[in-house]
Design a protein around this motif. Structure first.
Motif, PDB file in Angstrom:
ATOM      1  N   ALA A  49      40.894  48.914  69.354  1.00  0.00           N
ATOM      2  CA  ALA A  49      40.242  49.072  70.431  1.00  0.00           C
ATOM      3  C   ALA A  49      40.355  50.755  71.141  1.00  0.00           C
ATOM      4  N   ALA A  50      41.199  51.233  70.449  1.00  0.00           N
ATOM      5  CA  ALA A  50      41.457  52.814  70.865  1.00  0.00           C
ATOM      6  C   ALA A  50      40.463  53.714  70.866  1.00  0.00           C
ATOM      7  N   ASP A  51      40.398  54.758  71.546  1.00  0.00           N
ATOM      8  CA  ASP A  51      39.357  55.779  71.430  1.00  0.00           C
ATOM      9  C   ASP A  51      39.501  56.477  70.062  1.00  0.00           C
ATOM     10  N   GLN A  52      38.446  56.700  69.307  1.00  0.00           N
ATOM     11  CA  GLN A  52      38.680  57.264  67.941  1.00  0.00           C
ATOM     12  C   GLN A  52      38.368  58.870  68.130  1.00  0.00           C
ATOM     13  N   SER A  53      38.502  59.560  69.315  1.00  0.00           N
ATOM     14  CA  SER A  53      38.132  60.940  69.463  1.00  0.00           C
ATOM     15  C   SER A  53      38.913  61.808  68.453  1.00  0.00           C
ATOM     16  N   ASP A  54      38.258  63.071  68.287  1.00  0.00           N
ATOM     17  CA  ASP A  54      38.771  63.876  67.342  1.00  0.00           C
ATOM     18  C   ASP A  54      40.025  64.622  67.824  1.00  0.00           C
ATOM     19  N   ILE A  55      40.098  64.411  69.234  1.00  0.00           N
ATOM     20  CA  ILE A  55      41.174  65.234  70.138  1.00  0.00           C
ATOM     21  C   ILE A  55      42.277  63.812  70.742  1.00  0.00           C
ATOM     22  N   VAL A  56      43.505  63.748  70.521  1.00  0.00           N
ATOM     23  CA  VAL A  56      44.048  62.754  71.424  1.00  0.00           C
ATOM     24  C   VAL A  56      45.107  63.551  71.647  1.00  0.00           C
ATOM     25  N   VAL A  57      45.606  63.101  73.237  1.00  0.00           N
ATOM     26  CA  VAL A  57      46.603  63.748  74.067  1.00  0.00           C
ATOM     27  C   VAL A  57      47.216  62.502  74.317  1.00  0.00           C
ATOM     28  N   VAL A  58      48.746  62.414  73.868  1.00  0.00           N
ATOM     29  CA  VAL A  58      49.659  61.381  74.530  1.00  0.00           C
ATOM     30  C   VAL A  58      50.664  61.947  75.163  1.00  0.00           C
ATOM     31  N   HIS A  59      50.675  61.621  76.726  1.00  0.00           N
ATOM     32  CA  HIS A  59      51.666  62.370  77.384  1.00  0.00           C
ATOM     33  C   HIS A  59      52.917  61.513  77.088  1.00  0.00           C
ATOM     34  N   ALA A  60      54.135  62.217  77.981  1.00  0.00           N
ATOM     35  CA  ALA A  60      55.380  61.703  77.748  1.00  0.00           C
ATOM     36  C   ALA A  60      55.698  60.227  77.997  1.00  0.00           C
ATOM     37  N   ASP A  61      54.929  59.724  79.045  1.00  0.00           N
ATOM     38  CA  ASP A  61      55.104  58.419  79.548  1.00  0.00           C
ATOM     39  C   ASP A  61      54.120  57.396  78.905  1.00  0.00           C
ATOM     40  N   GLN A  62      53.430  57.915  77.699  1.00  0.00           N
ATOM     41  CA  GLN A  62      52.556  57.015  76.968  1.00  0.00           C
ATOM     42  C   GLN A  62      53.060  56.908  75.760  1.00  0.00           C
ATOM     43  N   GLY A  63      52.290  56.044  74.945  1.00  0.00           N
ATOM     44  CA  GLY A  63      52.385  55.861  73.470  1.00  0.00           C
ATOM     45  C   GLY A  63      53.068  54.604  73.293  1.00  0.00           C
ATOM     46  N   THR A  64      52.627  53.779  72.085  1.00  0.00           N
ATOM     47  CA  THR A  64      53.088  52.388  72.082  1.00  0.00           C
ATOM     48  C   THR A  64      54.706  52.608  71.655  1.00  0.00           C
ATOM     49  N   ARG A  65      55.197  51.780  72.113  1.00  0.00           N
ATOM     50  CA  ARG A  65      56.573  51.636  72.000  1.00  0.00           C
ATOM     51  C   ARG A  65      57.336  50.243  71.635  1.00  0.00           C
ATOM     52  N   GLY A  66      58.194  50.415  70.675  1.00  0.00           N
ATOM     53  CA  GLY A  66      58.670  49.258  70.252  1.00  0.00           C
ATOM     54  C   GLY A  66      59.926  49.274  69.152  1.00  0.00           C
ATOM     55  N   PRO A  67      60.244  48.221  68.435  1.00  0.00           N
ATOM     56  CA  PRO A  67      61.439  48.269  67.448  1.00  0.00           C
ATOM     57  C   PRO A  67      60.868  48.915  66.127  1.00  0.00           C
ATOM     58  N   TYR A  68      61.534  49.749  65.792  1.00  0.00           N
ATOM     59  CA  TYR A  68      61.456  50.552  64.425  1.00  0.00           C
ATOM     60  C   TYR A  68      62.852  50.862  63.680  1.00  0.00           C
ATOM     61  N   GLY A  69      62.971  49.973  62.699  1.00  0.00           N
ATOM     62  CA  GLY A  69      64.325  50.028  61.982  1.00  0.00           C
ATOM     63  C   GLY A  69      65.567  49.778  62.983  1.00  0.00           C
ATOM     64  N   ASP A  70      66.343  50.344  63.089  1.00  0.00           N
ATOM     65  CA  ASP A  70      67.555  49.937  63.691  1.00  0.00           C
ATOM     66  C   ASP A  70      67.568  50.525  65.231  1.00  0.00           C
TER      67      ASP A  70
END
Length: 160
Positions: free
Chosen positions: A47-68
């Protein structure tokens, strides 16, 4: 690699009739050479925007478990590689991970030991980096108390 989940359960997942627990999601991710975080992000990518420029601010971005630890993806949408911020504090090495895509780690803070199965380990401090080809079994952990922060870039296998 097998996810060790029943065929009926996997069939229900594929048809959208069941939702996996975090434990099941981890098993599926490992079988696919991925992570829980990347699977969650892939669901959002549709469902994400497929723009050729993507800005992700410090309080954004998918977060979750990754390894330990915990990861925060620094881009969204279907992209050729996955840059992420990783935070961890594990001083005990966990399981080895293996995936097709190449990977790059840059230590932002802390001291990290990167183990490559059957090869010499690398001790990395803030400012140090390591690049390794896909298919190499690896893991990392803190060399001292206080945790660590990494910048990780993982190639998506279909981009080769």
């Amino acid at each position: 690699m097998s996810a060790d989940l029943s065929h009926p359960f996997l069939s229900q997942l594929e048809r959208g009739r069941a939702r996996p627990s975090m434990t099941s999601l981890e098993k599926i991710a490992r079988a696919l050479g991925s992570s829980q975080l990347e699977l969650m992000a892939a669901a959002e990518d549709d469902a994400a925007d497929q723009s050729d420029i993507v800005v992700v601010h410090a309080d954004q971005g998918t977060r979750g478990p990754y390894g330990d630890g915990e990861g925060r993806l620094l881009v969204h949408g279907r992209r050729r590689f996955h840059p992420m911020e990783f935070r961890g504090s594990n001083q005990v090495p966990g399981e080895f991970y293996e995936h097709e895509g190449d990977e790059f780690l840059h230590v932002v803070s802390g001291v990290v030991i990167v183990d490559f199965e059957g090869r010499e380990s690398s001790v990395l401090s803030a400012g140090d980096s390591v690049y390794f080809a896909g298919g190499i079994r690896h893991r990392w952990h803190a060399a001292e108390p206080g945790g660590y922060r990494l910048f990780v870039v993982k190639e998506k296998p279909e981009s080769r």
